[in-house]
Design an enzyme around this catalytic site. Structure first.
Site, mmCIF file in Angstrom:
data_model
loop_
_atom_site.group_PDB
_atom_site.id
_atom_site.type_symbol
_atom_site.label_atom_id
_atom_site.label_comp_id
_atom_site.label_asym_id
_atom_site.label_seq_id
_atom_site.Cartn_x
_atom_site.Cartn_y
_atom_site.Cartn_z
ATOM 1 N N CYS A 1 -9.835 -1.704 14.903
ATOM 2 C CA CYS A 1 -10.148 -3.127 15.109
ATOM 3 C C CYS A 1 -10.235 -3.505 16.582
ATOM 4 O O CYS A 1 -10.914 -4.458 16.947
ATOM 5 C CB CYS A 1 -9.094 -4.008 14.465
ATOM 6 S SG CYS A 1 -8.774 -3.586 12.770
ATOM 7 N N GLU B 1 2.019 1.730 -3.378
ATOM 8 C CA GLU B 1 0.900 2.186 -4.203
ATOM 9 C C GLU B 1 0.703 3.688 -4.025
ATOM 10 O O GLU B 1 0.510 4.425 -4.997
ATOM 11 C CB GLU B 1 -0.379 1.425 -3.814
ATOM 12 C CG GLU B 1 -1.553 1.724 -4.726
ATOM 13 C CD GLU B 1 -2.842 1.025 -4.290
ATOM 14 O OE1 GLU B 1 -2.819 0.288 -3.277
ATOM 15 O OE2 GLU B 1 -3.866 1.230 -4.952
ATOM 16 N N GLU C 1 -15.928 -10.875 4.262
ATOM 17 C CA GLU C 1 -14.827 -10.646 3.321
ATOM 18 C C GLU C 1 -14.288 -11.975 2.791
ATOM 19 O O GLU C 1 -14.056 -12.143 1.587
ATOM 20 C CB GLU C 1 -13.708 -9.866 4.011
ATOM 21 C CG GLU C 1 -12.549 -9.515 3.084
ATOM 22 C CD GLU C 1 -11.387 -8.858 3.822
ATOM 23 O OE1 GLU C 1 -11.052 -9.305 4.934
ATOM 24 O OE2 GLU C 1 -10.809 -7.911 3.272
ATOM 25 N N SER D 1 -7.384 1.722 -2.033
ATOM 26 C CA SER D 1 -6.187 0.937 -2.355
ATOM 27 C C SER D 1 -6.606 -0.442 -2.838
ATOM 28 O O SER D 1 -7.527 -1.052 -2.296
ATOM 29 C CB SER D 1 -5.323 0.800 -1.096
ATOM 30 O OG SER D 1 -4.375 -0.226 -1.298
ATOM 31 N N CYS E 1 -8.085 -2.080 4.422
ATOM 32 C CA CYS E 1 -7.977 -3.285 5.251
ATOM 33 C C CYS E 1 -9.201 -3.540 6.111
ATOM 34 O O CYS E 1 -9.319 -4.585 6.725
ATOM 35 C CB CYS E 1 -6.723 -3.269 6.097
ATOM 36 S SG CYS E 1 -6.221 -1.659 6.583
ATOM 37 N N GLU F 1 -14.169 -12.737 -4.961
ATOM 38 C CA GLU F 1 -12.815 -12.397 -5.437
ATOM 39 C C GLU F 1 -11.729 -13.091 -4.629
ATOM 40 O O GLU F 1 -10.574 -13.130 -5.051
ATOM 41 C CB GLU F 1 -12.520 -10.892 -5.297
ATOM 42 C CG GLU F 1 -13.502 -9.905 -5.849
ATOM 43 C CD GLU F 1 -14.633 -9.601 -4.882
ATOM 44 O OE1 GLU F 1 -15.623 -10.351 -4.979
ATOM 45 O OE2 GLU F 1 -14.543 -8.685 -4.055
ATOM 46 N N LYS G 1 -15.015 -9.561 8.555
ATOM 47 C CA LYS G 1 -14.011 -10.443 7.947
ATOM 48 C C LYS G 1 -14.628 -11.767 7.508
ATOM 49 O O LYS G 1 -14.128 -12.421 6.600
ATOM 50 C CB LYS G 1 -12.881 -10.723 8.938
ATOM 51 C CG LYS G 1 -12.050 -9.510 9.286
ATOM 52 C CD LYS G 1 -10.933 -9.286 8.287
ATOM 53 C CE LYS G 1 -10.208 -7.992 8.602
ATOM 54 N NZ LYS G 1 -9.471 -7.471 7.459
ATOM 55 N N GLU H 1 0.830 -1.203 0.000
ATOM 56 C CA GLU H 1 0.000 0.000 0.000
ATOM 57 C C GLU H 1 0.872 1.263 0.000
ATOM 58 O O GLU H 1 0.546 2.247 -0.663
ATOM 59 C CB GLU H 1 -0.921 -0.016 1.231
ATOM 60 C CG GLU H 1 -2.134 0.848 1.109
ATOM 61 C CD GLU H 1 -3.167 0.516 2.197
ATOM 62 O OE1 GLU H 1 -3.868 -0.501 2.054
ATOM 63 O OE2 GLU H 1 -3.232 1.248 3.194
#
Ligand code: SF4
Ligand code: SF4
Ligand code: SF4
Ligand code: FES
Ligand code: FES
Lengths: 596, 159
Positions: free
Chosen positions: A526, A286, A372, A330, A310, A377, A369, A283
């Protein structure tokens, strides 16, 4: 300064700021008044009536959570009248409730159950209304179960979703006896704007909102001879797991966590922190690449500000609410998913295990999560990269089920490779942590020097303020970064989706100019995630945050790019940041979603 | 732009785009379309920049705001205490028998919908009901049967 008010509660004198409630005054002198709809993170609703107290000289009982103190007030919290009213309220709630505690995930951790056990509800109970009610249970989502038969309509969830997250996925529908908590058109949760953040779960007093659990699946994997079970643990788990196992808030239990996972039978005990470091490399690069393309090449197809990616709750939020900004997110996967993709490729090969025989588990402070890991994907390895996601709470339960005395476990260490991490990875668990970690690395890449902050602590991006901003001046850069000489890197950090929304609206309306934005869906980051031990409060989140920064300061390596295993994986496997392998395994894309 | 989008946009322009406009906008939709469809709710949420669930919550709270398509004639029987004591349950039973539907349902021909509602302000003449905007009071099962017959005859004649 606020005026002070004097009052008496159960004949004990209290002196407290004007504007405080009776409940707060009682808390000050350690008198516990039971509550259900009240939650300190939320505005007062005053709808459950279990907090009723008696004011001497008045016939009516008053709700202590909503009533401000006044001078000379005399309050009884435990008179006969109060006790019988309280008991009646609890009895009524239970009569409308599908009380099946022995089969309920909340058994032993349920506020309604606690109250009914204190008041031994049942002797003169009301008739059980549950068989007469049509209720529904929504367990279609990979992360959340909504069971209306256990709902006491306290509306904590509605307030959480509106106030803390500003999403409004839940609302009160119908009225009177038909009143229920509903999504839009009573659609299943996975079809609506819900981000799976789990903040409502953290605040639901009953078993009406819970995470979908996968510990049974994990137990079967652990008991299967043929399977090699790999587990990764997120940064925020190690500073909160202890709470769910009888230890004080803010205790760092990293070593015990590793020991417990080994005892449970996981074959490889590895660390999400390793891929957090990797995330920073990808990242960070990036960000630098985008800055170069925009500032030097004048490439208009590249978007700034760059936002972090994230937090899967944040990702789903932006997909629904600001789909026109998806190119700003990102493309780096979250550490969990980077880990999953590497586990069944790089790591499987290393240890000589066929990926189809590998089961990849993660322990996360997060319910999003789970969602996710289920995204289509997330199968870069050719398999489901992360098979099952457990919350901190589920792991605590597994440790209890296994009869492990957690607090007496000796400290143990993560396996290597993919077990080593830096302090920069640990602070991913706190709001501002990803920003700080990224700056520690990016600044050094560009200037060849460490970030100019004492002990590498970038305090401007730490703490529980809603939105934090920091501007970093970049000077004396290395030759290849000369276009950044004298540039001011403008950063912004927000936690909780209502703050995220404010930041994105400012960006959209041209009121804020940032280069890099860190967003975490949950309050505090988190560490306050939807899968963390319950209860939660600002004080608890601050304690956990303290533990995270302490863990960072104790780490011998504090910067992601100095993690030797990270250096190694680039040498041996990935070759270079943003390279071909990275794109295949570590980056992803996003989907526009309906605003509703 | 779809018809629903147009309608909601027009209503938002008329009533404003703050939270207080929600109710008048929903009422406006009902007076045009009889019920508030899923699409209409989504449009309202978009216009007022609030969540769709909130629109749904408000729409389901008020008994005059319908979220399901209704029949041509909407029968609303008062369910509040006075009418209840005057025998509204028998009235509903009778209507269910005559119309061959349950409370909350619409007849197959799409003509009648049977609903309950809150006090109609006719307590002194309960039990009371509305058919569309027309009140009927001091109901008895016989009277209810006659009223429905009358509507049916008119419908036959009109066709
Ligand atoms: S929600 Fe609480 S009271 Fe209800 S069944 Fe579960 S444990 Fe029991
Ligand atoms: S789902 Fe939980 S938090 Fe929401 S109203 Fe019901 S009991 Fe309260
Ligand atoms: S999980 Fe988060 S977004 Fe979904 S309903 Fe709960 S608080 Fe709202
Ligand atoms: S806690 Fe006070 S009314 Fe619910
Ligand atoms: S109670 Fe039925 S009209 Fe008032």
């Amino acid at each position: 300064m606020a005026e002070k008010i004097n009052l008496k509660i159960d004949n004990i004198a209290v002196n407290i700021d004007e504007g405080s409630t009776i409940l707060e005054a009682a808390q000050k002198i350690n008198i516990r008044i039971p509550t259900l709809c009240y939650h300190e993170d939320l505005c007062v609703a005053g709808n459950c009536r279990v907090c009723m107290v008696e004011q001497v000289g008045s016939d009516r009982l008053i709700p202590s959570c909503a009533m401000p103190v006044s001078e000379g007030m005399e309050i009884m919290t435990n008179s006969l009248k109060v006790r019988s009213a309280r008991k009646q309220v609890v009895e009524l709630l239970v009569s409308e409730h599908r009380a099946e505690c022995t089969r309920c995930y909340k058994n032993g951790k349920c506020e309604l159950q606690d109250l009914s056990s204190e008041y031994i509800v049942g002797e003169n109970g009301y008739i059980d209304l549950i068989p007469l009610k049509g209720y529904s249970i929504d367990n279609f989502s990979p992360s959340i179960i909504k069971d209306d038969s256990k709902c006491i309509r306290c509306q904590r969830c509605v307030r959480t979703c509106n106030e803390l997250q500003n999403i409004g996925a839940l609302s009160v529908a119908y009225k009177g006896e038909h009143m229920k908590i509903s999504s839009f058109y009573e659609k299943p949760m996975y079809e609506v704007v819900c981000t799976n953040c789990g903040q409502c779960i953290n605040r639901c007093p009953t078993g009406a909102l819970t995470e979908k659990t996968y510990f049974d699946e994990v137990w079967s994997a652990l008991n299967s001879e043929k399977k090699h079970v790999v587990v990764q643990t997120a940064p925020a788990v190690r500073i909160a797991l202890g709470e769910a196992l009888g230890m004080p808030v803010g205790e760092i239990v990293t070593g015990k966590l590793v020991a417990a996972l080994r005892r449970l039978g996981f074959n490889s005990v590895l660390d999400t922190d390793f891929t957090a470091d990797l995330t920073i490399i990808e990242e960070g690069n990036e960000l630098l690449q985008r800055l170069k393309k925009v500032l030097v090449d004048g490439d208009t197809s590249v978007k700034l500000p760059l936002t972090t990616s994230c937090s899967p709750g944040w990702v789903k939020f932006i997909e629904h609410a600001f789909p026109e900004y998806l190119e700003n997110v990102s493309t780096a996967k979250s550490p969990q998913q980077m880990f999953g993709a590497l586990a069944k490729t790089f790591y499987a090969k290393k240890i000589g295990v066929e990926p189809e025989n590998m089961v990849s588990i993660s322990v996360m402070p997060c319910t999003a999560k789970k969602y996710e890991a289920d995204r289509p994907e997330m199968r870069s390895s050719g398999y489901k990269d992360v098979d099952y996601v457990l919350t901190t709470r589920e792991l605590a339960l597994m440790i209890k089920q296994a009869g492990i005395d957690f607090s007496s476990l000796p400290d143990d260490e993560y396996d290597s490779i993919m077990g080593e991490s830096s302090g920069a990875a640990v602070i991913f668990g706190a709001t501002g942590g990803v920003m700080e970690a990224a700056l520690r690395t990016a600044y050094e890449v560009v200037t060849g020097r460490e970030v100019p902050f004492k002990n590498l602590n970038i305090t401007a991006v730490r703490g529980m303020e809603d939105v934090k901003e920091a501007t970093i001046k970049i000077e004396n850069v290395l030759p290849e970064w000369s276009f950044l000489e004298g540039a001011e890197l403008k950063t912004c950090v927000a936690h909780g989706l209502s703050n995220a929304k404010k930041v994105m609206e400012a960006v959209r309306d041209g009121k804020a100019e940032y280069h890099f934005i860190e967003i975490m869906a949950c309050p505090g980051g988190c560490l306050g995630g939807g899968g963390q031990p319950i209860p939660t409060s600002l004080a608890i989140r601050k304690q956990r945050s303290k533990a995270i920064y302490e863990e960072d300061s104790l780490k011998p390596i504090r910067k992601s790019h100095e993690n030797p295993e990270v250096i190694h994986i680039y040498e041996e496997f990935l070759k270079e940041p943003l390279g071909e392998k990275s794109h295949e395994l570590l980056h992803t894309h996003y989907t526009k979603r309906n605003r509703y | 732009m779809t018809a629903v989008k147009q309608l909601v946009k027009g209503l938002a322009e008329q009533h404003g785009r703050n939270e207080e406009s929600l109710l008048p906008i929903l009422q406006g939709i009902v007076s045009q379309e009889q019920h508030i469809s899923e699409d209409a709710m989504v449009e309202v949420a978009r216009e007022l920049n609030i969540s769709a669930a909130q629109v749904y919550g408000t729409a389901t709270f008020y008994s005059f705001l319908h979220t399901k398509p209704l029949g041509k004639f909407v029968i609303r029987v008062c369910k509040t205490i006075t009418c209840m004591m005057h025998g509204k349950n028998q009235i509903i039973k009778e209507l269910e028998t005559v119309l061959k539907i349950n409370l909350g349902e619409t007849t197959h021909d799409g003509k009648f919908t049977l609903l309950e509602t809150n006090c109609l302000g006719q307590c002194h003449k309960g039990p009371a009901m509305l058919i569309n905007d027309k009140p009927y009071t001091q109901l008895t099962p016989e009277k209810v049967r006659e009223i429905i017959m009358m509507y049916r005859h008119e419908e036959v004649r009109a066709n």
